[in-house]
Design an enzyme around this catalytic site. Structure first.
Site, PDB file in Angstrom:
ATOM      1  N   GLU A 100       0.823  -1.209   0.000  1.00 15.06           N
ATOM      2  CA  GLU A 100       0.000   0.000   0.000  1.00 15.06           C
ATOM      3  C   GLU A 100       0.861   1.266   0.000  1.00 15.06           C
ATOM      4  OE1 GLU A 100      -4.208  -0.181   1.843  1.00 15.06           O
ATOM      5  OE2 GLU A 100      -2.915   0.725   3.340  1.00 15.06           O
ATOM      6  N   SER A 125      -7.261   1.819  -2.721  1.00 21.51           N
ATOM      7  CA  SER A 125      -6.052   1.041  -2.988  1.00 21.51           C
ATOM      8  C   SER A 125      -6.476  -0.300  -3.565  1.00 21.51           C
ATOM      9  CB  SER A 125      -5.298   0.822  -1.670  1.00 21.51           C
ATOM     10  OG  SER A 125      -4.463  -0.316  -1.774  1.00 21.51           O
ATOM     11  N   GLU A 158     -16.503 -11.168   2.395  1.00 25.79           N
ATOM     12  CA  GLU A 158     -15.341 -10.825   1.572  1.00 25.79           C
ATOM     13  C   GLU A 158     -14.661 -12.080   1.014  1.00 25.79           C
ATOM     14  OE1 GLU A 158     -11.874  -9.634   3.744  1.00 25.79           O
ATOM     15  OE2 GLU A 158     -11.281  -8.182   2.215  1.00 25.79           O
ATOM     16  N   CYS A 192      -8.705  -2.177   3.466  1.00 24.41           N
ATOM     17  CA  CYS A 192      -8.639  -3.421   4.251  1.00 24.41           C
ATOM     18  C   CYS A 192      -9.901  -3.712   5.045  1.00 24.41           C
ATOM     19  CB  CYS A 192      -7.406  -3.458   5.144  1.00 24.41           C
ATOM     20  SG  CYS A 192      -7.041  -1.925   5.905  1.00 24.41           S
ATOM     21  N   GLU A 211     -13.427 -12.371  -6.715  1.00 22.33           N
ATOM     22  CA  GLU A 211     -12.064 -11.858  -6.957  1.00 22.33           C
ATOM     23  C   GLU A 211     -11.043 -12.445  -5.986  1.00 22.33           C
ATOM     24  OE1 GLU A 211     -14.559  -9.853  -5.861  1.00 22.33           O
ATOM     25  OE2 GLU A 211     -15.258  -8.786  -7.641  1.00 22.33           O
ATOM     26  N   LYS A 238     -16.066  -9.908   6.809  1.00 21.56           N
ATOM     27  CA  LYS A 238     -14.993 -10.707   6.198  1.00 21.56           C
ATOM     28  C   LYS A 238     -15.503 -12.078   5.764  1.00 21.56           C
ATOM     29  CE  LYS A 238     -10.947  -8.373   7.965  1.00 21.56           C
ATOM     30  NZ  LYS A 238     -10.672  -7.438   6.885  1.00 21.56           N
ATOM     31  N   GLU A 270       2.223   1.667  -3.371  1.00 18.88           N
ATOM     32  CA  GLU A 270       1.168   2.122  -4.292  1.00 18.88           C
ATOM     33  C   GLU A 270       0.942   3.631  -4.111  1.00 18.88           C
ATOM     34  OE1 GLU A 270      -2.590   0.095  -3.755  1.00 18.88           O
ATOM     35  OE2 GLU A 270      -3.574   1.305  -5.294  1.00 18.88           O
ATOM     36  N   CYS A 280     -11.525  -2.085  13.887  1.00 17.65           N
ATOM     37  CA  CYS A 280     -11.797  -3.523  14.082  1.00 17.65           C
ATOM     38  C   CYS A 280     -11.939  -3.913  15.548  1.00 17.65           C
ATOM     39  CB  CYS A 280     -10.682  -4.338  13.458  1.00 17.65           C
ATOM     40  SG  CYS A 280     -10.392  -3.922  11.756  1.00 17.65           S
TER      41      CYS A 280
END
Ligand code: SF4
Ligand code: SF4
Ligand code: SF4
Ligand code: FES
Length: 589
Positions: free
Chosen positions: A280, A320, A362, A300, A367, A359, A283, A505
């Site tokens: 990251e 990102s 996710e 994230c 993907e 999650k 990037e 989180c």
């Protein structure tokens, strides 16, 4: 605030003017049963009537969660009249309830059962018709079962307060009233971000996470090579399930428990948090150097990514392209780790222990796979891990402290640990970006300006005379402020961190429930402070680490040297990066 004089059960007290009777009683050491009231009026519909008390100056019994104290008021909590009224209220709730406690996800944490117990309410006293049930388990994250709903409205308030999206509401009228998304749609047919904040406040099993414990059991039974990884926020809260004070870090005991549960390898997602920072930060620097799309926004938090796809589909190039850390770790386990250990990746089953219900969704995204293999096969919440430990008969508090497996992905830095608190990803990225731009470590290591539990924060970071403006948001109501600025072309920021759950989180929708009535040893204001306490557990672990910047993780350095090449390389992109797409908020049914 002025003080006033009241009496409770004949004893004189001075309390702050403006408090409700319930709040004042709590200050004086009484706990009046309550269900619909929550968190200093975050929800106060006064619908459940389990908090009824007698009070002078009032006509009849009053709902103590909304009725304010007054000078000279005399309050009776335990009078036969008040106690009988509270019992009756609970019995009426039970009469419209499925009561299949044995199969209920909330068993052991159920506030309705607790209130039934302390009021002496009996089930089955009023038999008759029940409200028709609405049930939804179509998403990988959540289950909604109105047969257990007491219409308290906490979930409705939490969703609106955290995200401003109002996914849940009261549907239908009278005896048919249920709580559901509009038109009784499934969560999967709405822009619900699957964060689980509604689950975390629900007093009953009407909302729960979709358990994947059976999937993990099946993989173990099938003889798979089952590798587990744990997110940073889990260690800051798991101990609460075993009676430890909020804010107790239980890293070593958690690892010891996972080893006893039979996992082939126990890794820390912090390793991949360091990897995420490498990808990251590079990037970000690439975008800055090459006039790329700015501000860049972290990716994230899958709750945040869901929100972005539903509400800001036209701005997704700001995100990102990095996968979230546990997905990166899964991809590396099924490639690098498999190769190093000569294991067929098809025989590996990756379990992520996460503070998060989003999650679970996710990891099912199309993907999130490489060469036909899912990065991660099952996601268990912190609460589900506690269930696994309790089921196995392990005495958690007596476990010794043990270490994560150290081979190839056992090392992690303090930067990885702080990912679990709002501002943590930003701070970790700044530590590495500072080094990349200056060739020196940031002397103070800490970036205090990005810490704290505020939902919206901004800071200016001076790197070699270049001032970078950054912002941090948690909860989608706050994210909206930053995203609207971007859409209007008025964002002054270079880098933004966004987390789905308020506080990050550590307050994820899969974390242990924080219910004051079950926490007699905590402060009465624990709902105000539990996020700071959990976050502090992570910041303390950061301070104990020898390595505190992701780029100094020697196993990450080895991973690049032996396998990935360099950050943002072709191989890194294949395994560690993803893309997003705009999603319809209310698709045709
Ligand atoms: S919500 Fe509570 S009372 Fe209802 S079934 Fe679950 S455990 Fe039992
Ligand atoms: S999961 Fe989150 S977004 Fe969905 S209804 Fe619950 S609080 Fe709202
Ligand atoms: S789903 Fe849970 S939080 Fe929502 S109204 Fe029903 S019982 Fe209350
Ligand atoms: S807690 Fe007071 S009416 Fe529900």
């Amino acid at each position: 605030m002025a003080k006033i004089n009241i009496k409770i059960e004949g004893v004189a007290y001075q309390v702050e003017e403006g408090l409700t009777i319930l709040e004042a009683a709590r200050e004086c050491g009484y706990e009046i049963p309550s269900l619909c009231s929550f968190n200093h009026g975050e929800c106060s519909l006064a619908s459940c009537r389990v908090c009824l008390v007698e009070a002078t100056g009032a006509r009849g019994l009053v709902a103590s969660c909304v009725y304010p104290v007054a000078e000279g008021m005399e309050i009776k909590i335990s009078s036969p009249k008040a106690a009988a009224a509270r019992r009756l209220s609970v019995e009426l709730l039970l009469s419209n309830h499925s009561m299949n406690c044995q199969q209920c996800e909330k068993n052991g944490h159920c506030e309705l059962l607790y209130v039934a117990q302390i009021t002496g309410a009996r089930e089955g006293k009023f038999l008759g018709a029940k409200t028709p049930v609405s049930y939804d388990d179509l998403t990988p994250s959540l289950v909604r079962d109105t047969s257990k709903c007491i219409l308290c409205g906490r979930c409705v308030a939490r969703c609106q307060n955290a995200h401003g999206t109002g996914i849940l509401g009261f549907e239908k009228r009278g005896f048919s009233t249920i709580v559901a998304p509009a038109a009784e749609r499934s969560f999967s047919e709405t822009p619900c971000i699957l964060c689980g904040q509604c689950v975390s406040v629900c007093p009953t099993g009407a909302l729960s996470e979709k358990s994947e414990i059976e999937k993990v059991d099946a993989a173990m039974l099938a003889g798979k090579h089952v590798v587990v990884q744990t997110a940073p926020a889990v260690r800051a809260a798991l101990g609460e399930e075993f009676g430890l004070p909020i804010g107790t870090a239980v890293t070593g005991k958690m690892v010891a428990a996972l080893k006893r549960l039979g996992f082939a390898k126990v890794y820390d997602t912090n390793f991949a948090a360091d990897l995420t920072i490498m990808e990251e930060a590079n990037e970000l620097l690439g975008r800055i150097k090459n006039d790329g799309v700015l501000p860049m926004i972290t990716s994230c938090s899958p709750g945040w990514v869901n929100y972005a796809e539903y509400y800001y589909g036209d701005q997704l190039d700001h995100l990102s392209s990095c996968k979230s850390p546990h997905q990166m770790q899964g991809a590396i386990i099924k490639s690098y780790y498999a190769e190093k250990n000569n294991i067929d990746p098809k025989d590996i089953f990756v379990v992520s222990i996460m503070p998060c219900t989003a999650k679970k969704f996710e990891k099912e995204r199309p993907e999130m796979e490489c060469e036909g293999l899912r990065d991660v096969d099952a996601v268990l919440t912190t609460r589900e891990l506690a269930k696994l430990i309790k089921r196995s008969g392990i005495n958690f508090n007596k476990l010794p402290d043990e270490e994560f497996d150290q081979d190839i992905m056992g090392e992690y830095t303090g930067a990885g640990v702080i990912f679990g608190a709002t501002g943590g990803v930003m701070e970790a990225a700044l530590r590495t970006a500072y080094f990349a731009l200056t060739g020196k470590e940031h002397e103070a290591i800490k970036f205090e300006a990005v810490r704290g539990m505020d939902g919206l924060k901004e800071a200016e970071i001076n790197i070699n005379g270049n001032v970078i403006k950054v912002a941090i948001a948690s909860g989608m109501k706050n994210a909206k402020v930053l995203m609207d600025q971007i859409r209007d072309g008025k964002s002054p920021y270079t880098f933004i961190e966004i987390m789905g759950c308020p506080g990050g989180c550590i307050n994820g929708g899969g974390q242990p429930y924080v219910k004051p009535m079950f926490l007699p040893n905590e402060d009465t204001n624990i709902l105000d402070t539990f996020k700071q306490k959990r976050a502090q557990a992570l910041y303390s672990e950061d301070e104990r680490q020898t390595l505190r910047q992701s780029h100094n993780n020697t196993q990450i350095q080895a991973l690049y040297k032996e396998f990935l090449g360099e950050p943002n390389s072709h191989k890194a992109h294949e395994l560690l990066h993803t893309h997003y797409h705009s999603r319809e908020r209310f698709p045709e049914k």
